[in-house]
Design a protein around this motif. Structure first.
Motif, PDB file in Angstrom:
ATOM      1  N   ALA A  43       1.010  -1.272  -0.190  1.00  0.00           N
ATOM      2  CA  ALA A  43      -0.227   0.206   0.078  1.00  0.00           C
ATOM      3  C   ALA A  43       0.878   1.195   0.181  1.00  0.00           C
ATOM      4  O   ALA A  43       2.010   1.102   0.537  1.00  0.00           O
ATOM      5  CB  ALA A  43      -0.749  -0.356   1.283  1.00  0.00           C
ATOM      6  N   THR A  44       0.592   2.099  -0.703  1.00  0.00           N
ATOM      7  CA  THR A  44       1.332   4.154  -1.043  1.00  0.00           C
ATOM      8  C   THR A  44       0.959   4.005   0.757  1.00  0.00           C
ATOM      9  O   THR A  44       0.128   3.874   1.394  1.00  0.00           O
ATOM     10  CB  THR A  44       0.220   4.429  -1.718  1.00  0.00           C
ATOM     11  OG1 THR A  44       0.652   3.416  -2.769  1.00  0.00           O
ATOM     12  CG2 THR A  44       0.894   5.291  -2.390  1.00  0.00           C
ATOM     13  N   VAL A  45       2.232   4.960   0.991  1.00  0.00           N
ATOM     14  CA  VAL A  45       2.687   5.493   2.992  1.00  0.00           C
ATOM     15  C   VAL A  45       2.516   6.647   2.334  1.00  0.00           C
ATOM     16  O   VAL A  45       3.555   7.072   1.809  1.00  0.00           O
ATOM     17  CB  VAL A  45       2.830   4.516   3.649  1.00  0.00           C
ATOM     18  CG1 VAL A  45       3.039   5.236   4.647  1.00  0.00           C
ATOM     19  CG2 VAL A  45       2.861   3.393   3.376  1.00  0.00           C
ATOM     20  N   LEU A  46       1.994   7.638   2.964  1.00  0.00           N
ATOM     21  CA  LEU A  46       1.842   9.049   3.128  1.00  0.00           C
ATOM     22  C   LEU A  46       2.315   9.335   4.610  1.00  0.00           C
ATOM     23  O   LEU A  46       1.637   9.263   5.482  1.00  0.00           O
ATOM     24  CB  LEU A  46       0.817  10.470   3.250  1.00  0.00           C
ATOM     25  CG  LEU A  46       0.816  12.078   2.756  1.00  0.00           C
ATOM     26  CD1 LEU A  46       2.505  12.305   1.866  1.00  0.00           C
ATOM     27  CD2 LEU A  46      -0.289  12.249   2.707  1.00  0.00           C
ATOM     28  N   ILE A  47       3.411   9.975   5.555  1.00  0.00           N
ATOM     29  CA  ILE A  47       4.369  10.046   6.531  1.00  0.00           C
ATOM     30  C   ILE A  47       3.792  11.363   6.748  1.00  0.00           C
ATOM     31  O   ILE A  47       4.997  12.021   5.740  1.00  0.00           O
ATOM     32  CB  ILE A  47       5.507   9.587   6.044  1.00  0.00           C
ATOM     33  CG1 ILE A  47       5.547   7.736   5.975  1.00  0.00           C
ATOM     34  CG2 ILE A  47       6.544   9.851   7.265  1.00  0.00           C
ATOM     35  CD1 ILE A  47       7.141   7.327   6.036  1.00  0.00           C
ATOM     36  N   GLN A  48       3.545  12.192   7.192  1.00  0.00           N
ATOM     37  CA  GLN A  48       3.496  13.751   7.598  1.00  0.00           C
ATOM     38  C   GLN A  48       3.876  14.251   9.100  1.00  0.00           C
ATOM     39  O   GLN A  48       4.087  12.331   9.913  1.00  0.00           O
ATOM     40  CB  GLN A  48       1.842  13.808   7.514  1.00  0.00           C
ATOM     41  CG  GLN A  48       1.643  15.698   8.102  1.00  0.00           C
ATOM     42  CD  GLN A  48       0.795  16.013   7.937  1.00  0.00           C
ATOM     43  OE1 GLN A  48      -0.267  15.399   7.617  1.00  0.00           O
ATOM     44  NE2 GLN A  48      -0.190  16.776   8.807  1.00  0.00           N
ATOM     45  N   GLY A  49       5.257  14.716   8.572  1.00  0.00           N
ATOM     46  CA  GLY A  49       5.614  15.288  10.131  1.00  0.00           C
ATOM     47  C   GLY A  49       6.876  16.405  10.027  1.00  0.00           C
ATOM     48  O   GLY A  49       7.157  17.081   8.902  1.00  0.00           O
ATOM     49  N   GLU A  50       6.906  17.312  11.330  1.00  0.00           N
ATOM     50  CA  GLU A  50       7.690  18.586  10.965  1.00  0.00           C
ATOM     51  C   GLU A  50       8.964  17.486  10.666  1.00  0.00           C
ATOM     52  O   GLU A  50       9.150  16.848   9.734  1.00  0.00           O
ATOM     53  CB  GLU A  50       7.626  19.365  12.521  1.00  0.00           C
ATOM     54  CG  GLU A  50       6.528  19.338  12.840  1.00  0.00           C
ATOM     55  CD  GLU A  50       6.866  20.166  14.219  1.00  0.00           C
ATOM     56  OE1 GLU A  50       7.570  20.846  14.234  1.00  0.00           O
ATOM     57  OE2 GLU A  50       5.457  20.995  14.431  1.00  0.00           O
ATOM     58  N   SER A  51       9.697  19.260  10.142  1.00  0.00           N
ATOM     59  CA  SER A  51      11.610  18.968  10.015  1.00  0.00           C
ATOM     60  C   SER A  51      12.152  18.110  10.678  1.00  0.00           C
ATOM     61  O   SER A  51      11.859  18.959  12.250  1.00  0.00           O
ATOM     62  CB  SER A  51      11.934  20.179   9.165  1.00  0.00           C
ATOM     63  OG  SER A  51      10.905  20.592   8.088  1.00  0.00           O
ATOM     64  N   GLY A  52      13.005  17.140  10.279  1.00  0.00           N
ATOM     65  CA  GLY A  52      13.351  16.543  11.598  1.00  0.00           C
ATOM     66  C   GLY A  52      12.876  15.639  12.495  1.00  0.00           C
ATOM     67  O   GLY A  52      13.661  14.666  13.440  1.00  0.00           O
ATOM     68  N   THR A  53      11.889  14.982  11.672  1.00  0.00           N
ATOM     69  CA  THR A  53      10.637  14.304  12.773  1.00  0.00           C
ATOM     70  C   THR A  53      10.806  12.742  12.736  1.00  0.00           C
ATOM     71  O   THR A  53      11.146  11.549  13.459  1.00  0.00           O
ATOM     72  CB  THR A  53       9.399  14.436  12.917  1.00  0.00           C
ATOM     73  OG1 THR A  53       8.904  14.547  11.578  1.00  0.00           O
ATOM     74  CG2 THR A  53       8.481  15.236  14.075  1.00  0.00           C
ATOM     75  N   GLY A  54      12.333  12.645  11.034  1.00  0.00           N
ATOM     76  CA  GLY A  54      12.901  11.473  10.685  1.00  0.00           C
ATOM     77  C   GLY A  54      12.366  10.319   9.961  1.00  0.00           C
ATOM     78  O   GLY A  54      11.961   8.996   9.394  1.00  0.00           O
ATOM     79  N   LYS A  55      11.087  11.077   8.891  1.00  0.00           N
ATOM     80  CA  LYS A  55      10.517  10.451   7.898  1.00  0.00           C
ATOM     81  C   LYS A  55      10.981   9.637   6.948  1.00  0.00           C
ATOM     82  O   LYS A  55      10.683   8.613   6.558  1.00  0.00           O
ATOM     83  CB  LYS A  55       9.683  11.856   7.090  1.00  0.00           C
ATOM     84  CG  LYS A  55       8.425  12.426   8.018  1.00  0.00           C
ATOM     85  CD  LYS A  55       8.064  13.701   6.668  1.00  0.00           C
ATOM     86  CE  LYS A  55       9.187  14.578   6.493  1.00  0.00           C
ATOM     87  NZ  LYS A  55       9.299  16.006   7.927  1.00  0.00           N
ATOM     88  N   GLU A  56      12.315  10.102   6.872  1.00  0.00           N
ATOM     89  CA  GLU A  56      12.927   9.001   5.516  1.00  0.00           C
ATOM     90  C   GLU A  56      13.831   7.678   6.518  1.00  0.00           C
ATOM     91  O   GLU A  56      13.392   6.627   6.214  1.00  0.00           O
ATOM     92  CB  GLU A  56      14.504   9.702   5.319  1.00  0.00           C
ATOM     93  CG  GLU A  56      14.829   8.695   4.076  1.00  0.00           C
ATOM     94  CD  GLU A  56      15.924   9.188   3.745  1.00  0.00           C
ATOM     95  OE1 GLU A  56      16.973   8.494   2.821  1.00  0.00           O
ATOM     96  OE2 GLU A  56      16.284  10.600   3.120  1.00  0.00           O
ATOM     97  N   ARG A  57      13.988   8.490   8.123  1.00  0.00           N
ATOM     98  CA  ARG A  57      13.548   6.912   8.343  1.00  0.00           C
ATOM     99  C   ARG A  57      12.908   5.853   8.751  1.00  0.00           C
ATOM    100  O   ARG A  57      12.808   4.645   9.204  1.00  0.00           O
ATOM    101  CB  ARG A  57      14.229   7.038   9.918  1.00  0.00           C
ATOM    102  CG  ARG A  57      15.696   7.948   9.948  1.00  0.00           C
ATOM    103  CD  ARG A  57      16.329   7.982  11.769  1.00  0.00           C
ATOM    104  NE  ARG A  57      17.650   8.499  11.160  1.00  0.00           N
ATOM    105  CZ  ARG A  57      18.300   8.504  12.255  1.00  0.00           C
ATOM    106  NH1 ARG A  57      17.884   8.932  13.429  1.00  0.00           N
ATOM    107  NH2 ARG A  57      19.231   9.154  12.164  1.00  0.00           N
ATOM    108  N   PHE A  58      11.080   6.686   8.632  1.00  0.00           N
ATOM    109  CA  PHE A  58      10.712   6.095   8.964  1.00  0.00           C
ATOM    110  C   PHE A  58      10.914   4.530   7.681  1.00  0.00           C
ATOM    111  O   PHE A  58       9.852   3.977   7.874  1.00  0.00           O
ATOM    112  CB  PHE A  58       9.258   6.436   9.534  1.00  0.00           C
ATOM    113  CG  PHE A  58       9.040   6.445  11.226  1.00  0.00           C
ATOM    114  CD1 PHE A  58       8.534   5.801  11.385  1.00  0.00           C
ATOM    115  CD2 PHE A  58       8.835   7.638  11.985  1.00  0.00           C
ATOM    116  CE1 PHE A  58       8.560   5.446  12.921  1.00  0.00           C
ATOM    117  CE2 PHE A  58       9.733   7.386  13.276  1.00  0.00           C
ATOM    118  CZ  PHE A  58       9.338   6.773  13.916  1.00  0.00           C
ATOM    119  N   ALA A  59       9.789   5.221   6.701  1.00  0.00           N
ATOM    120  CA  ALA A  59      10.509   5.165   5.522  1.00  0.00           C
ATOM    121  C   ALA A  59      11.210   4.060   5.408  1.00  0.00           C
ATOM    122  O   ALA A  59      10.719   2.986   4.598  1.00  0.00           O
ATOM    123  CB  ALA A  59      10.239   6.199   4.147  1.00  0.00           C
TER     124      ALA A  59
END
Length: 472
Positions: A163-179
């Motif tokens: 499934a396609t996932v959209l990760i939302q978060g402020e800068s520095g919250t670790g979006k790429e790490r969660f991806a």
């Protein structure tokens, strides 16, 4: 897996039922609202397809009851052109998607299959979830606060699907790490993980990086080059800062996601892709859609499974854990300690840059710790030298008097505008005397609508004298 199909149109009920059953689903048909609600109460429904308008209370009632019984159960809305506003409202209430009639049965079946895979994750991937549940986080992602544990649970649930996932978060919250955590916990873990940020490249270079190009496609295209989409074929593609993507590129991205095909710049044909798509945004995309800066159809295409990352200030109790983890990572084997007072100061600090800012602070303190083992608060946070133990406030905070003046000027101006410059009426609305209103207009340099400051001062002088006489 059983699907509830609620629609009073016989043609849709018959043909779509046949298509779903042919795809391997069990189907419960409902011709009106009451039948649909009864099916939700009495049967094990995994997914709901409902028309907006049908006999009875309609599809909104079906959606509402489904959400009450099982908030995670996917609901897909079917709607005619006249009910598009209701469909948008249904998505805001929790529906996963909507399709406008008429639609091809193949499109609906494909959509149902996507959400059905999400629904069946718990059964199909129990062994993987058991392995992940034993850990406090993922690689380089840790935390014990309820806010971050909720994210861990969501990632464990969605990771095994495509499934396609959209990760939302402020800068520095670790979006790429969660991806990366989603990719590493999926069936595509052994395949490529390709990431690119829309904010890092100008529009012309972004399209070349994403789609690739053929030799001679533009002046510097001396040889063909595969784009990031092609490089991610078989694996996972992560598009960071999608909120910064130009509208012209959004159109091309939408086609890639719909067709799962990519066309290089200067090419005459398309190439098929097999990849999982993840995206990240630092601002709510719904706001950009309302402002006309992000395509609504693209938003619904990527917002299949939303994951919202909490800012560090909302992760109560995680700062000490993160600090210890970062010391182990960057300490080079040395043991470093923090005093109780320093740790408390770190926990009080709002961390506008989130985990990235905290990690930078730990690295800086380690680098500046020439001898000994205690990290200094002065090296970790900017200090305000005027007061002991006070950190420097980088954001502008106006003095209270200035801020109150701005609010007062704005409010008086609004009252004058609404009354067409009638001072007595405006004063009454504001709950002050006409004389006090004149004094404030004089002191703040406020003019009534239709007059400049000099005219306003003269007329207000007369008004003040009149007001003083009458009040006397």
């Amino acid at each position: 897996m059983r699907v509830l199909l609620a629609d009073d149109e016989i043609t849709i009920a018959v043909t779509l039922t046949d298509a779903l059953e042919e795809a391997g689903f069990e189907v419960t048909c409902a011709g009106d609202t009451d039948q649909a609600l009864a099916a939700l109460e009495n049967e094990e429904i995994a997914l709901v397809l409902t028309d907006i308008r049908m006999p009875g209370a309609g599809g909104m009632a079906v959606l509402e009851r489904s959400m009450e019984l099982d908030a995670q159960r996917p609901v897909i809305i079917m709607t005619g052109f006249a009910a598009m506003a209701d469909a948008s409202r249904a998505v805001d209430m929790g529906a996963r998607f909507y399709l406008q009639k008429p639609f091809r049965n193949e499109s609906m079946v494909a959509l149902v299959e996507t959400y059905a895979r999400l629904r069946s994750l718990e059964v199909e991937n129990s062994a993987l979830r058991e392995r992940l549940e034993g850990a406090e986080g993922f690689d380089e992602i840790i935390g014990e606060s309820p806010a971050i544990r909720a994210v861990f649970g969501r990632v464990r649930t969605i990771a095994p699907s495509d499934a396609t996932v959209l990760i939302q978060g402020e800068s520095g919250t670790g979006k790429e790490r969660f991806a990366r955590a989603v990719h590493a916990s999926s069936a595509r873990a052994a395949e490529p993980f390709v990431a690119i940020s829309c904010a890092a490249l100008p529009e012309s270079l972004l399209e070349a990086e994403l789609f690739g190009f053929e030799k001679g496609a533009f002046t510097d295209a001396r040889k063909e080059r595969r784009g990031r989409f092609e490089l991610a074929d078989g694996g996972t593609f992560f598009l960071d800062d999608i909120d910064d993507m130009p509208l012209s590129t959004q159109v091309k991205l939408l086609r890639v996601l719909q067709e799962r095909q990519v066309e290089r710049l200067g090419a005459e044909g398309s190439r098929s892709l097999d990849l999982r798509f993840l995206a990240a945004t630092k601002v709510p995309l719904r706001e950009l859609v309302r402002e006309g800066r992000f395509r609504e159809d693209l938003f619904y295409r990527i917002n299949v499974v939303p994951v919202e990352l909490p800012p560090l200030r909302e992760r109560v109790g995680d700062v000490p854990l993160l600090v210890r983890f970062m010391i182990e990572r960057h300490g080079g084997g040395r043991r470093y300690e923090l005093s109780t007072g320093t740790m408390r100061a770190l926990e009080r600090y709002p961390w506008p840059g989130n985990v990235r800012e905290l990690e930078n602070a730990v690295q800086r303190a380690i680098a500046l710790c020439a001898s000994g083992s205690e990290l200094s608060l002065d090296d970790m946070l900017p200090q305000d030298p005027r007061w002991r133990g006070a950190t420097l406030v980088t954001d502008e905070v106006q003095p209270l008097r200035e801020r109150l003046r701005e609010v007062e000027v704005e409010h008086i101006g609004r009252a004058l505008e609404k009354t067409g410059g009638h001072r007595t009426q405006a004063a009454d609305l504001l709950g002050i005397s006409r004389k006090v209103l004149w004094e404030k207009m004089r002191d703040f340099g406020i003019s009534a609508p239709g007059e400049d400051a000099s005219e306003g001062t003269a007329s207000k002088d007369t008004a003040s004298n009149d007001a003083g006489t009458s009040e006397a």
